[in-house]
Design a protein around this motif. Structure first.
Motif, PDB file in Angstrom:
ATOM      1  N   ILE A  45       7.325  -0.722   5.021  1.00 10.08           N
ATOM      2  CA  ILE A  45       6.178   0.098   4.594  1.00 10.08           C
ATOM      3  C   ILE A  45       6.754   1.303   3.854  1.00 10.08           C
ATOM      4  O   ILE A  45       7.701   1.939   4.342  1.00 10.08           O
ATOM      5  CB  ILE A  45       5.348   0.571   5.819  1.00 10.08           C
ATOM      6  N   LYS A  46       6.168   1.595   2.689  1.00  5.70           N
ATOM      7  CA  LYS A  46       6.750   2.662   1.868  1.00  5.70           C
ATOM      8  C   LYS A  46       6.005   3.974   2.083  1.00  5.70           C
ATOM      9  O   LYS A  46       4.815   4.064   1.796  1.00  5.70           O
ATOM     10  CB  LYS A  46       6.749   2.249   0.404  1.00  5.70           C
ATOM     11  N   MET A  89      -2.301   7.862  -3.607  1.00  9.14           N
ATOM     12  CA  MET A  89      -2.025   7.071  -2.398  1.00  9.14           C
ATOM     13  C   MET A  89      -3.197   6.147  -2.070  1.00  9.14           C
ATOM     14  O   MET A  89      -4.313   6.342  -2.532  1.00  9.14           O
ATOM     15  CB  MET A  89      -1.815   8.015  -1.187  1.00  9.14           C
ATOM     16  N   ASP A  90      -2.937   5.153  -1.214  1.00  2.89           N
ATOM     17  CA  ASP A  90      -4.018   4.304  -0.705  1.00  2.89           C
ATOM     18  C   ASP A  90      -4.483   4.809   0.664  1.00  2.89           C
ATOM     19  O   ASP A  90      -5.668   4.785   0.975  1.00  2.89           O
ATOM     20  CB  ASP A  90      -3.525   2.859  -0.550  1.00  2.89           C
ATOM     21  N   VAL A  91      -3.521   5.217   1.478  1.00  3.02           N
ATOM     22  CA  VAL A  91      -3.813   5.701   2.828  1.00  3.02           C
ATOM     23  C   VAL A  91      -3.096   7.035   2.999  1.00  3.02           C
ATOM     24  O   VAL A  91      -1.937   7.166   2.609  1.00  3.02           O
ATOM     25  CB  VAL A  91      -3.305   4.708   3.911  1.00  3.02           C
ATOM     26  N   ILE A  92      -3.806   8.019   3.567  1.00  2.85           N
ATOM     27  CA  ILE A  92      -3.191   9.339   3.762  1.00  2.85           C
ATOM     28  C   ILE A  92      -3.239   9.688   5.240  1.00  2.85           C
ATOM     29  O   ILE A  92      -4.271   9.506   5.898  1.00  2.85           O
ATOM     30  CB  ILE A  92      -3.927  10.429   2.937  1.00  2.85           C
ATOM     31  N   THR A  93      -2.114  10.162   5.758  1.00  2.00           N
ATOM     32  CA  THR A  93      -2.090  10.608   7.150  1.00  2.00           C
ATOM     33  C   THR A  93      -1.313  11.924   7.246  1.00  2.00           C
ATOM     34  O   THR A  93      -0.913  12.477   6.224  1.00  2.00           O
ATOM     35  CB  THR A  93      -1.514   9.508   8.071  1.00  2.00           C
ATOM     36  N   ILE A  94      -1.143  12.419   8.462  1.00  2.00           N
ATOM     37  CA  ILE A  94      -0.505  13.727   8.649  1.00  2.00           C
ATOM     38  C   ILE A  94       0.589  13.631   9.709  1.00  2.00           C
ATOM     39  O   ILE A  94       0.591  12.710  10.529  1.00  2.00           O
ATOM     40  CB  ILE A  94      -1.531  14.784   9.140  1.00  2.00           C
ATOM     41  N   LYS A 147       0.844  -1.203   0.000  1.00  2.00           N
ATOM     42  CA  LYS A 147       0.000   0.000   0.000  1.00  2.00           C
ATOM     43  C   LYS A 147       0.876   1.249   0.000  1.00  2.00           C
ATOM     44  O   LYS A 147       1.911   1.279   0.663  1.00  2.00           O
ATOM     45  CB  LYS A 147      -0.877   0.012   1.251  1.00  2.00           C
ATOM     46  N   LYS A 148       0.400   2.260  -0.724  1.00  2.00           N
ATOM     47  CA  LYS A 148       1.141   3.529  -0.714  1.00  2.00           C
ATOM     48  C   LYS A 148       0.592   4.406   0.402  1.00  2.00           C
ATOM     49  O   LYS A 148      -0.600   4.732   0.414  1.00  2.00           O
ATOM     50  CB  LYS A 148       0.988   4.230  -2.066  1.00  2.00           C
ATOM     51  N   VAL A 149       1.462   4.744   1.320  1.00  2.00           N
ATOM     52  CA  VAL A 149       1.049   5.557   2.461  1.00  2.00           C
ATOM     53  C   VAL A 149       1.613   6.964   2.275  1.00  2.00           C
ATOM     54  O   VAL A 149       2.835   7.132   2.150  1.00  2.00           O
ATOM     55  CB  VAL A 149       1.563   4.959   3.796  1.00  2.00           C
ATOM     56  N   GLY A 150       0.740   7.943   2.230  1.00  2.00           N
ATOM     57  CA  GLY A 150       1.172   9.320   2.028  1.00  2.00           C
ATOM     58  C   GLY A 150       1.079  10.119   3.327  1.00  2.00           C
ATOM     59  O   GLY A 150       0.111   9.990   4.067  1.00  2.00           O
ATOM     60  N   ILE A 151       2.102  10.916   3.581  1.00  2.00           N
ATOM     61  CA  ILE A 151       2.121  11.741   4.794  1.00  2.00           C
ATOM     62  C   ILE A 151       2.199  13.208   4.412  1.00  2.00           C
ATOM     63  O   ILE A 151       3.072  13.607   3.624  1.00  2.00           O
ATOM     64  CB  ILE A 151       3.331  11.395   5.688  1.00  2.00           C
TER      65      ILE A 151
END
Ligand code: ADP
Length: 384
Positions: free
Chosen positions: A30-31, A68-73, A7-11
């Motif tokens: 985890i990328k 992205m698949d999941v986005i966080t901050i 999964k692509k995790v974007g911050i």
């Protein structure tokens, strides 16, 4: 169940919290993809992919998130409308934008607690400086009180104690809340984690001590020197707060233990937080790994301490601004039980958070002594 970490995790944000998320993500392969202004930011050198852009800009956040698949901050001050749109388009956005919007605004956050009977200090809303002056002059607002700008405060900026009439001149002219000054016995924090499978777990309570002038956390002691009953109540309250916000990920809940023994919620941060830095070295599962586990709906990790610890923020020395140098770093590395984390910021400024150190020891008193020693030895200055 088999997990794959494709999964692509974007911050949103590439500061020190992003850097530490990257360090921990690498352990589980985890990328992480980071959006921030330019690649001089601490996380840029460690992430899987760095994207240059402005996390407060609708188009930049939307374009980044769509990939992205999941986005966080790692910072709250992000573009909420873009996150809402991404959520609407089926992306997983944690913390959820609806809750983040409330948390971004100290006034809305207090209203949220009040409406849900979550204990917090009494407060009132004001539109501007003039309205506060008027209320103070006609006795509706009693000295001393704490003015908090509703938006964009951080690390104590945007918060000030107004002691008397003379101090009214320093009021900030912005929408604010004014809170009663709490009779604080201790400042505590609890980090709680929750995943979409509804697993929830909290970390042991930490105790924060503040720098007298910078209004920043100076020492963070874990475990806190409180009774088992206070510790359980603090954790229960933190769990109530994450459930009320219905958040996934981690939530840092800052609390006041008053002199009369009440526990009040001060504010929350829905992301890794300064009050959890010690978990990198002193807990079974760091707050950074825990956040990633939570947002990826993986099983949550053990939150217990491996050892007692004291964390100290390494701040830029007063009257030093410019390219950074770490005076005494070699001796500091010899302090017993010291785990030093430098954020890699190229420029220092007075009181800027440049790194932290966690001192591990058999008890908090020894760790604290070593933390004091380290703080004395290590001075963060500018080269010229
Ligand atoms: P920030 O978002 O900048 O961290 P906080 O709301 O956490 O702002 O306030 C910073 C510090 O100011 C707190 O940790 C505490 O020491 C002090 N403070 C904040 N609110 C109150 C209050 N109502 N009474 C007494 N002290 C307070």
């Amino acid at each position: 169940m088999a997990y794959s970490f494709d999964k692509k995790v974007g911050i949103l944000g590439g500061g020190q919290l992003g850097k530490m998320l990257c360090l921990e993500a690498a352990r589980l392969d985890i990328k992480l993809h980071i959006l921030d202004k330019d690649d001089s930011f601490p996380a840029a050198r460690l992430c899987h992919q760095f994207v240059a852009g402005d996390f407060t800009n609708y188009d930049d956040v939307l374009a980044f998130g769509l990939d992205m698949d999941v986005i966080t901050i790692e910072i709250e001050k992000v573009n909420i409308e873009a996150l809402k749109e991404l959520e609407r388009l089926g992306k997983k956005v944690y913390p959820q934008p609806g809750a983040l919007e409330i948390i971004q605004d100290k006034g809305k956050q207090k209203d949220f607690y009040k409406e849900r009977n979550i204990p917090t200090s009494p407060y009132r809303h004001f539109e501007n400086k003039e309205a506060i002056e008027e209320a103070a002059n006609n006795g509706e607002l009693v000295f001393p009180f704490v003015q908090k700008a509703c938006k964009d405060g951080y690390d104590g900026k945007g918060v000030q104690v107004i002691k008397n009439v003379d101090a009214l001149s320093k009021l900030m002219d912005t929408p604010s809340i004014c809170e009663d000054l709490v009779d604080i016995q201790k400042e505590l924090a609890v980090i709680v984690a929750r995943n979409p499978s509804d697993q929830m777990i909290s970390y042991p309570v930490v105790e924060m001590e503040f720098h007298p002038t910078a209004n920043l956390v100076e020492y963070l002691c874990c475990p806190a020197n409180i009774t088992g009953e206070v510790a359980r109540d603090a954790q229960k309250l933190a769990e109530q707060v994450i459930l009320e916000f219905d958040l996934y990920g981690i939530l840092a809940v800052e609390l006041f233990l008053t002199n009369s023994g009440d526990i009040l919620v001060n504010e929350v941060a829905p992301r890794p937080h300064n009050s959890g830095h010690h978990t990198l070295d002193a807990a079974y599962t760091s707050q950074f790994e825990q956040h990633l586990r939570a947002i990826l709906d993986l099983p949550l990790g053990n939150t217990a301490n491996l050892t007692a610890s004291v964390m100290v923020n390494l701040l830029g020395e007063e009257s030093h601004t410019g390219p950074v140098m770490y005076e005494g770093l070699d001796q500091a590395m010899n302090v017993h039980g010291a785990h030093i984390m430098l954020y890699g910021k190229t420029e220092t400024r007075p009181h800027r958070k440049m790194g932290h150190a966690t001192l591990l020891a058999e008890n908090v008193d020894i760790a604290r002594e070593n933390a004091q020693k380290l703080k004395h030895i290590l001075n963060i200055k500018s080269k010229h």
